[in-house]
Motif scaffolding. Structure first.
Motif, PDB file in Angstrom:
ATOM      1  N   ARG A 186       0.786  -1.144   0.144  1.00 13.32           N
ATOM      2  CA  ARG A 186       0.022   0.219   0.060  1.00 13.32           C
ATOM      3  C   ARG A 186       0.949   1.236   0.087  1.00 13.32           C
ATOM      4  O   ARG A 186       1.300   1.782   0.986  1.00 13.32           O
ATOM      5  CB  ARG A 186      -0.806  -0.003   1.207  1.00 13.32           C
ATOM      6  N   MET A 187       1.278   1.936  -1.016  1.00 15.35           N
ATOM      7  CA  MET A 187       1.852   3.032  -1.221  1.00 15.35           C
ATOM      8  C   MET A 187       1.398   4.236  -0.330  1.00 15.35           C
ATOM      9  O   MET A 187       2.274   4.853   0.288  1.00 15.35           O
ATOM     10  CB  MET A 187       2.099   3.432  -2.828  1.00 15.35           C
ATOM     11  N   GLU A 188       0.117   4.420  -0.154  1.00 14.36           N
ATOM     12  CA  GLU A 188      -0.565   5.294   0.792  1.00 14.36           C
ATOM     13  C   GLU A 188       0.125   5.259   1.902  1.00 14.36           C
ATOM     14  O   GLU A 188       0.496   6.270   2.773  1.00 14.36           O
ATOM     15  CB  GLU A 188      -2.108   5.612   0.864  1.00 14.36           C
ATOM     16  N   ALA A 189       0.097   3.961   2.517  1.00 11.11           N
ATOM     17  CA  ALA A 189       0.628   3.714   3.866  1.00 11.11           C
ATOM     18  C   ALA A 189       2.115   4.033   3.812  1.00 11.11           C
ATOM     19  O   ALA A 189       2.563   4.585   4.980  1.00 11.11           O
ATOM     20  CB  ALA A 189       0.245   2.103   4.187  1.00 11.11           C
ATOM     21  N   ALA A 190       3.058   3.858   3.155  1.00 10.79           N
ATOM     22  CA  ALA A 190       4.171   4.034   3.050  1.00 10.79           C
ATOM     23  C   ALA A 190       4.477   5.504   3.082  1.00 10.79           C
ATOM     24  O   ALA A 190       5.410   5.937   3.761  1.00 10.79           O
ATOM     25  CB  ALA A 190       4.935   3.622   1.765  1.00 10.79           C
ATOM     26  N   GLN A 191       3.749   6.185   2.173  1.00  6.91           N
ATOM     27  CA  GLN A 191       3.812   7.724   2.083  1.00  6.91           C
ATOM     28  C   GLN A 191       3.644   8.274   3.611  1.00  6.91           C
ATOM     29  O   GLN A 191       4.190   9.168   4.127  1.00  6.91           O
ATOM     30  CB  GLN A 191       2.958   8.346   1.021  1.00  6.91           C
ATOM     31  N   THR A 192       2.542   7.790   4.233  1.00  7.92           N
ATOM     32  CA  THR A 192       2.046   8.422   5.274  1.00  7.92           C
ATOM     33  C   THR A 192       3.191   8.008   6.708  1.00  7.92           C
ATOM     34  O   THR A 192       3.248   9.092   7.231  1.00  7.92           O
ATOM     35  CB  THR A 192       0.546   7.822   5.916  1.00  7.92           C
ATOM     36  N   LYS A 193       3.764   7.064   6.373  1.00  7.51           N
ATOM     37  CA  LYS A 193       4.826   6.784   7.348  1.00  7.51           C
ATOM     38  C   LYS A 193       6.118   7.357   7.058  1.00  7.51           C
ATOM     39  O   LYS A 193       7.166   7.093   7.713  1.00  7.51           O
ATOM     40  CB  LYS A 193       4.738   5.135   7.646  1.00  7.51           C
TER      41      LYS A 193
END
Length: 82
Positions: free
Chosen positions: A10-17
């Motif tokens: 999940r790219m969104e999770a990686a960006q958020t973190k």
């Protein structure tokens, strides 16, 4: 990992973190038999590439050495018996 080799990410999770990651390609599985044959025949000396031997507990320090390229580091062997 799924059966077809896909790795759900999940790219969104990686960006958020604010995660950072790196990937690379290596043909080790294809090259390994020839390299083992050369080493067994004495035509290749892979131990000459090893510059450091550290205990397994020194893994974080080993990764720091590799990242910083300090101490003339080449290849590091992490030995759990040390």
């Amino acid at each position: 990992m799924s059966r077809n080799g896909a790795f759900p990410f999940r790219m969104e999770a990686a960006q958020t973190k604010e995660l950072q990651f790196a990937i690379g390609l290596c043909s080790a599985q294809r090259e390994l038999p020839a390299l083992i044959s050369l080493a067994t025949a004495g035509r290749l000396a892979p131990d000459r590439l090893i510059t450091h031997r550290l205990g397994l507990s020194e893994g974080p320090a080993a990764y720091a050495m590799l990242a910083d390229r300090t101490g003339g580091v080449g290849k590091i062997v992490l030995d759990p018996a040390r």
